[in-house]
Design an enzyme around this catalytic site. Sequence first.
Site, PDB file in Angstrom:
ATOM      1  N   ASP A 143       8.498   3.142   6.568  1.00  0.00           N
ATOM      2  CA  ASP A 143       9.526   2.927   5.545  1.00  0.00           C
ATOM      3  C   ASP A 143      10.934   2.914   6.140  1.00  0.00           C
ATOM      4  O   ASP A 143      11.884   2.552   5.448  1.00  0.00           O
ATOM      5  CB  ASP A 143       9.421   4.007   4.464  1.00  0.00           C
ATOM      6  CG  ASP A 143       8.707   3.481   3.234  1.00  0.00           C
ATOM      7  OD1 ASP A 143       8.383   2.279   3.213  1.00  0.00           O
ATOM      8  OD2 ASP A 143       8.476   4.268   2.293  1.00  0.00           O
ATOM      9  N   ASP A 453       0.763  11.272  -6.246  1.00  0.00           N
ATOM     10  CA  ASP A 453      -0.641  11.642  -6.102  1.00  0.00           C
ATOM     11  C   ASP A 453      -1.178  12.278  -7.384  1.00  0.00           C
ATOM     12  O   ASP A 453      -2.291  12.004  -7.823  1.00  0.00           O
ATOM     13  CB  ASP A 453      -0.823  12.586  -4.915  1.00  0.00           C
ATOM     14  CG  ASP A 453       0.296  13.618  -4.788  1.00  0.00           C
ATOM     15  OD1 ASP A 453       1.130  13.698  -5.699  1.00  0.00           O
ATOM     16  OD2 ASP A 453       0.327  14.339  -3.776  1.00  0.00           O
TER      17      ASP A 453
HETATM   18  O1  LIG Z   1       9.865   7.093   0.739  1.00  0.00           O
HETATM   19  C1  LIG Z   1       8.972   7.687   1.317  1.00  0.00           C
HETATM   20  C2  LIG Z   1       8.859   9.083   1.294  1.00  0.00           C
HETATM   21  C3  LIG Z   1       7.817   9.683   1.993  1.00  0.00           C
HETATM   22  N1  LIG Z   1       6.933   8.949   2.694  1.00  0.00           N
HETATM   23  C4  LIG Z   1       5.835   9.613   3.443  1.00  0.00           C
HETATM   24  O2  LIG Z   1       5.159  10.517   2.596  1.00  0.00           O
HETATM   25  C5  LIG Z   1       4.563  11.532   3.370  1.00  0.00           C
HETATM   26  C6  LIG Z   1       4.793  12.892   2.743  1.00  0.00           C
HETATM   27  O3  LIG Z   1       6.088  13.318   2.922  1.00  0.00           O
HETATM   28  P1  LIG Z   1       6.475  14.764   3.492  1.00  0.00           P
HETATM   29  O4  LIG Z   1       7.928  14.805   3.732  1.00  0.00           O
HETATM   30  O5  LIG Z   1       5.587  15.128   4.623  1.00  0.00           O
HETATM   31  O6  LIG Z   1       6.208  15.647   2.228  1.00  0.00           O
HETATM   32  P2  LIG Z   1       5.150  16.834   1.972  1.00  0.00           P
HETATM   33  O7  LIG Z   1       5.796  17.744   1.018  1.00  0.00           O
HETATM   34  O8  LIG Z   1       4.656  17.423   3.230  1.00  0.00           O
HETATM   35  O9  LIG Z   1       4.014  15.991   1.267  1.00  0.00           O
HETATM   36  C7  LIG Z   1       3.182  16.421   0.236  1.00  0.00           C
HETATM   37  O10 LIG Z   1       3.675  16.059  -1.047  1.00  0.00           O
HETATM   38  C8  LIG Z   1       3.858  14.665  -1.296  1.00  0.00           C
HETATM   39  C9  LIG Z   1       4.222  14.502  -2.757  1.00  0.00           C
HETATM   40  O11 LIG Z   1       5.353  15.202  -3.088  1.00  0.00           O
HETATM   41  C10 LIG Z   1       2.606  13.885  -1.001  1.00  0.00           C
HETATM   42  O12 LIG Z   1       2.906  12.518  -1.046  1.00  0.00           O
HETATM   43  C11 LIG Z   1       2.115  14.240   0.388  1.00  0.00           C
HETATM   44  O13 LIG Z   1       0.953  13.547   0.704  1.00  0.00           O
HETATM   45  C12 LIG Z   1       1.868  15.724   0.461  1.00  0.00           C
HETATM   46  O14 LIG Z   1       1.344  16.092   1.726  1.00  0.00           O
HETATM   47  C13 LIG Z   1       5.131  11.418   4.791  1.00  0.00           C
HETATM   48  O15 LIG Z   1       4.154  10.864   5.617  1.00  0.00           O
HETATM   49  C14 LIG Z   1       6.296  10.476   4.589  1.00  0.00           C
HETATM   50  O16 LIG Z   1       6.555   9.736   5.737  1.00  0.00           O
HETATM   51  C15 LIG Z   1       7.027   7.567   2.716  1.00  0.00           C
HETATM   52  O17 LIG Z   1       6.232   6.891   3.351  1.00  0.00           O
HETATM   53  N2  LIG Z   1       8.041   6.969   2.017  1.00  0.00           N
END
Ligand SMILES: O=c1ccn([C@@H]2O[C@H](COP(=O)(O)OP(=O)(O)O[C@H]3O[C@H](CO)[C@@H](O)[C@H](O)[C@H]3O)[C@@H](O)[C@H]2O)c(=O)[nH]1
Length: 736
Positions: A143, A453
């Site tokens: 992204d 999700d």
């Molecule tokens: O605009 C965006 C924002 C995030 N991501 C991806 O989404 C994932 C999750 O983001 P992260 O910052 O790691 O957030 P977490 O809080 O660790 O993620 C949890 O919470 C998210 C929802 O809030 C879910 O999408 C994730 O799968 C879940 O692991 C990462 O791989 C990001 O690169 C994108 O691809 N595009």
Amino acid sequence: MESSTKLPVHVCHVKKTEMVINRLHIFLHGIALLALFYYRIITFSLIIKTKETPLVPYLIVIVSEIVLSFLWVMHQLATQWRPVKRTVYPERLPEDDKLPPIDVFIFTAHPSQEPSLQVMNTVLSAMSLDYPPDKLSVYLSDDGGSYVTLYAVREAWNFARLWIPFCRKYALKIRCPESYFSADVESADEKFTGCSEFAADRKIIEKNYAEFQEALEKNSVNANASYSRNHPSRIEVITDEDKDSYPKEMPLLVYVAREKRPDHHHHFKAGALNVMLRVSALMSNAPYLLVLDCDMYCHDPSSARQAMCIYLDSEISAQIGWVQFPQKFHNIISEHDIYDSGHNSDWRGLQGVDGLRGPMMCGSNFFIRRGAIYGTDRIQKDIDLKQLKKSFGSSNEFIRSIYKNCKLQLPEDRLNPAGALQNELQLLSSCTYDNDTEWGKEVGYLYNTVSEDMVTSLVLHCRGWTSAYVDPARPCFLGVCPTNLNDMLVQQTRWALGAMQIALSRFSPLIYGGLRMSILQSMFYAQVGSLYVVPLCGLAVIPQICLLYGIPLYPKVSDPFFLLFAFIFISSQFKHVQEVFSYGDSFRHAIIELRVWMMRSGASYVYAFWEAMMEWIGMHKTNFVLTGKVVDKERAKLYEQGIYDFQATPLLLVPMCSLYIFNLATFIIGIPMIFHKGDELLAQAVLPFFGIIVNYHLLEGMVFRKDSGRIALSVSLLSIAISSVIFCCGSLLLLY
Ligand SMILES: O=c1ccn([C@@H]2O[C@H](COP(=O)(O)OP(=O)(O)O[C@H]3O[C@H](CO)[C@@H](O)[C@H](O)[C@H]3O)[C@@H](O)[C@H]2O)c(=O)[nH]1
Ligand SMILES: [Mn+2]
């Protein structure tokens, strides 16, 4: 062979002892809650008559008890009613040529906040899954549209050409290079100790990995500048110079950067996921997808086969929409996971809801059926192309891919997409493709929340899909979770905001879900954490103020109803400890969960509630704040010692510190009152006392600690001021 085909590939056991304990608790605690409300109704009508106690504080306490009981009912019935445990037997699966293809989607959003070495480790671990390589395609969604990531993925492909054959030759158990090389060799590949061929091979690979790592590090210097929010889409199959042939042992690796423009809403990860669905449909179109965050690598290479045990179990296969694995984390120290970022309480809950219609998708680590996410089963047989385009957008090729029934009829030029295929891919990954279609509304991942999700799972469960939770002893996936207070609270704020956005949307779980799926299942989605802000006022503010003024809100110690309140308090604490123990965690962990829940309530939930309300009335636009993934060595040291790191934004610290100071002050000032009217005020004294003890680390951070991770003096002073304001505002309520 004959006998093995008869053996089940998957067995689901109901955890009977736990189920009996849980249901008994639900029954007893439920009756106690009914008795509590009986008591409140009686006393409330008395208060109206006698006017001895101010009405407003009393009402706030009742409302808090109602909200708390509501959340208790939602949680207990959904997650404790029927806990199950699944066992899978991948060795009983049919031969490789009968296994269905899988497309793996990996998401990254920012080249400097998500270091490319970490992302590439996830990519490499997915490429080396123990699955036929011609049936595996790995897509990386970038992204950030960054050349740093594109360079890294090309380098990863080169390294994979050595790494994958090495993993297969020695049937390695750890296939994420970073963790393989940092693991104790004995445990990683003990069967080859003393084998000289292995030692020589390993040495070559290790040297290559070091070079790969170095190249990535050099290239990442300008990572921040390479991030872009304004770029055309770019889809590239990663190969070497010779674009006509693709090595047989290598799964397909595709880099996808969707088009991004500053004036378009990109719908965060859900938007990226939908682009990946469409792009992969034209490239490999596998019927099953594995979704991974970039910080979550494949630890056990057999996960795909384990998931297939569920999908190929003929008894349940027709309804299974997705198979979720837990998120486990390699960066937490289980003895003192002081921020509870392992989220064990959530995974315990999923075991429970798995006994109903299945767990929700948890963003990462799940295998999903492509057809479920498209909603193809809902398309009428005689539908015309015009209507299909209304749902799925203008691409004929994409619509055709749906009807190929996920059969692999791959375009000939897919290794080097040009001409018609390239044009179609550009169209499908453009930022306007979703416009005036059902994408994000009915088709694909749903938009308008930061918890894509959760809402997507809710809708798919409502459409009749079920899901399964597989949690084998050896974790299939390992990731990175917050190990400092700031990141933990930011992540919690996002999750709580997401749940609240859904509750306020047309997919409100109890209304939308209650009408379309089992009521117990819909209760799972109705556990809206940010509602805890209501009992936070009712338990951490009002009783304390009334204590100072000597106004009783709970029954006297000599009143039999006092025992009822004591029972409710003790039974809920005991039940929590029992749940923690049955999951294999310690008593200390139970206290940490309690403490972290209080900190979340006093910070994340307050902001999530506020932001969701502001958005609801159209005053605010939410954003997806990425969870921190870059490790700061100084801060990591504090975590390793089990010491809280309060270097967090004051915005998050001040509300919880204010509440702490407020409780501490009211308790100390209230001591004479407790001695004077102990019989009437004991329950009210217990509340602040409990909060002070459980959150003693805040007192330490404000007063006793001198290190850099302490709570800044300015935060403490501001919190004292705010707690005085809370006291004054609260006192005003006593007038009514
Ligand atoms: O605009 C965006 C924002 C995030 N991501 C991806 O989404 C994932 C999750 O983001 P992260 O910052 O790691 O957030 P977490 O809080 O660790 O993620 C949890 O919470 C998210 C929802 O809030 C879910 O999408 C994730 O799968 C879940 O692991 C990462 O791989 C990001 O690169 C994108 O691809 N595009
Ligand atoms: Mn993450």
